[in-house]
Enzyme design. Sequence first.
Site, PDB file in Angstrom:
ATOM      1  N   HIS A 190      50.229  53.546  32.536  1.00  0.00           N
ATOM      2  CA  HIS A 190      51.209  54.623  32.336  1.00  0.00           C
ATOM      3  C   HIS A 190      52.367  54.165  31.448  1.00  0.00           C
ATOM      4  O   HIS A 190      53.479  54.692  31.527  1.00  0.00           O
ATOM      5  CB  HIS A 190      51.770  55.136  33.669  1.00  0.00           C
ATOM      6  CG  HIS A 190      50.736  55.660  34.608  1.00  0.00           C
ATOM      7  ND1 HIS A 190      50.329  56.971  34.618  1.00  0.00           N
ATOM      8  CD2 HIS A 190      50.005  55.035  35.566  1.00  0.00           C
ATOM      9  CE1 HIS A 190      49.408  57.140  35.550  1.00  0.00           C
ATOM     10  NE2 HIS A 190      49.179  55.976  36.129  1.00  0.00           N
ATOM     11  N   SER A 320      59.976  50.482   4.018  1.00  0.00           N
ATOM     12  CA  SER A 320      60.922  51.585   3.864  1.00  0.00           C
ATOM     13  C   SER A 320      61.513  51.593   2.472  1.00  0.00           C
ATOM     14  O   SER A 320      61.772  50.536   1.880  1.00  0.00           O
ATOM     15  CB  SER A 320      62.040  51.473   4.896  1.00  0.00           C
ATOM     16  OG  SER A 320      63.040  52.446   4.672  1.00  0.00           O
ATOM     17  N   LYS A 326      62.525  46.183   6.417  1.00  0.00           N
ATOM     18  CA  LYS A 326      61.690  46.843   7.414  1.00  0.00           C
ATOM     19  C   LYS A 326      60.218  46.675   7.026  1.00  0.00           C
ATOM     20  O   LYS A 326      59.838  46.922   5.880  1.00  0.00           O
ATOM     21  CB  LYS A 326      62.038  48.328   7.511  1.00  0.00           C
ATOM     22  CG  LYS A 326      61.407  49.050   8.698  1.00  0.00           C
ATOM     23  CD  LYS A 326      61.989  50.460   8.810  1.00  0.00           C
ATOM     24  CE  LYS A 326      61.547  51.147  10.101  1.00  0.00           C
ATOM     25  NZ  LYS A 326      60.116  51.434  10.094  1.00  0.00           N
ATOM     26  N   GLU A 333      47.988  51.895  11.207  1.00  0.00           N
ATOM     27  CA  GLU A 333      48.232  53.297  10.870  1.00  0.00           C
ATOM     28  C   GLU A 333      47.118  53.851   9.985  1.00  0.00           C
ATOM     29  O   GLU A 333      46.651  54.979  10.175  1.00  0.00           O
ATOM     30  CB  GLU A 333      49.584  53.440  10.176  1.00  0.00           C
ATOM     31  CG  GLU A 333      50.763  53.236  11.100  1.00  0.00           C
ATOM     32  CD  GLU A 333      52.100  53.194  10.395  1.00  0.00           C
ATOM     33  OE1 GLU A 333      53.123  53.138  11.079  1.00  0.00           O
ATOM     34  OE2 GLU A 333      52.121  53.215   9.143  1.00  0.00           O
TER      35      GLU A 333
END
Length: 469
Positions: A190, A320, A326, A333
Amino acid sequence: MSGQNPASEQEFRIEKDSMGEVRVPVGALYAAQTQRAVENFPISGIPFPRPFIRALGLVKGTAAEVNQALGLLDAAVAGAIVSAAAEVEEGAHDAQFPLDIFQTGSGTSTNMNTNEVIATLASRKLGGKVHPNDHVNCSQSSNDVIPTAIHVSALIETAGALIPAMEHIVGVIDRKAAEVDHVVTTGRTHLMDAMPIRLSQELSGWSGQIKDCAARLKATYPRIGALALGGTAIGTGINAHPDFGRKVAEALAAKTGLPFVTSANYFVSLSSLDAVAELSGQLKTYAVALMKIANDLRWMNSGPVHGIAEIALPSLQPGSSIMPAKVNPVAPESAAMVCAQVIGNDATITIAAQSGNFQLNVMLPVAAYNLLQSIHILATASRMLADKAIAGFTVNEAKIASLVEMNPILVTALNPIIGYEKGAAVAKIAAKEGRRVKDVAAEQTDLTEEHLAEILDPRKLTEGGVADA
């Protein structure tokens, strides 16, 4: 050609079919029926993929060999067709297959495209006329050729590209698991802290998923290897020698080393896409598994300050256009998007498979395209994820170790000794005060520190069993 200027006349030639004259580009190997389809279906600009064209060349060449052996084609004509079909199979003329996948549902246009290209090439080799219908399409119909090409291309690509890619990612995962077996981290259910787990155990779950998916894919081989060729127009085998389908399947099996057989029921093979739907369903299952793995990697890599940050994926590119330094988890992805595409492809194939009306399915081209795309992108994404994410990630061992010891869920191991209620009380105190479970338990129970250290050893807790009282 009155009313046309000389330049236009040089760009086109006149071809004829049963419907009349058609202008065809001078350099085209195809003829009238292909040109009609080019003009009728300017839909997407998406042509059939290379594996499908390869399969058509393989099927046409093998059919010519069998037709010669059965006495249905002259040896010289058959030889010219075989040679021409080999060029198509090898990819020498892919530009001559311009037809959109959104065409006639039977794929007749693409079958005739293939027949016309091979007939032109064979005629040049023979120095005489080779007819696209009478010779190249001998003993065949678009209605059995296109389903056959779907099955042949799908099995070749699954066995030759996807399964090896799955074996590759399994090997990478298993090697990484061996490297990190000493690392004990916190399990999560969870998205909440649970009992300790070795990082190798977590990775073994990924490996096991992929192995199961590969086994499921291989289980489809008997159905996807059953070929429609020999059923001709509606499954009765009209205009084909009764041994034609069987002999072509045997020859294809010998050439490829794959389990091709003639269909046990041509009426099934022409009217349904059940085997294609089955294979697509297993591709979807693999996509579901691969997306789970990709998302686990993203979560484990999240941070580096305010995320989980258990691992650091390899830095592949700046993340980015506005935030310096970043770095994003681009490999997982990319893999996740592939999985989404495959799941969508399966929905298209499901609808296509429902479109078998009486003796023919009429969504064969779009089913072929989506099936082959799913196989291809799953294979390439598997290798990419393995090589650019899993193989090179590093583990933040110090952070993991400190958090494991602070995990109040460790108290679960004390349940058999102090009971659930007492364990819950110890866990609440540990969580509230930010202390280690074993320190709180030493105060709240009569267990010695040595006994607690043994019972609450995180690595031992990954091995199951019940703590000794």
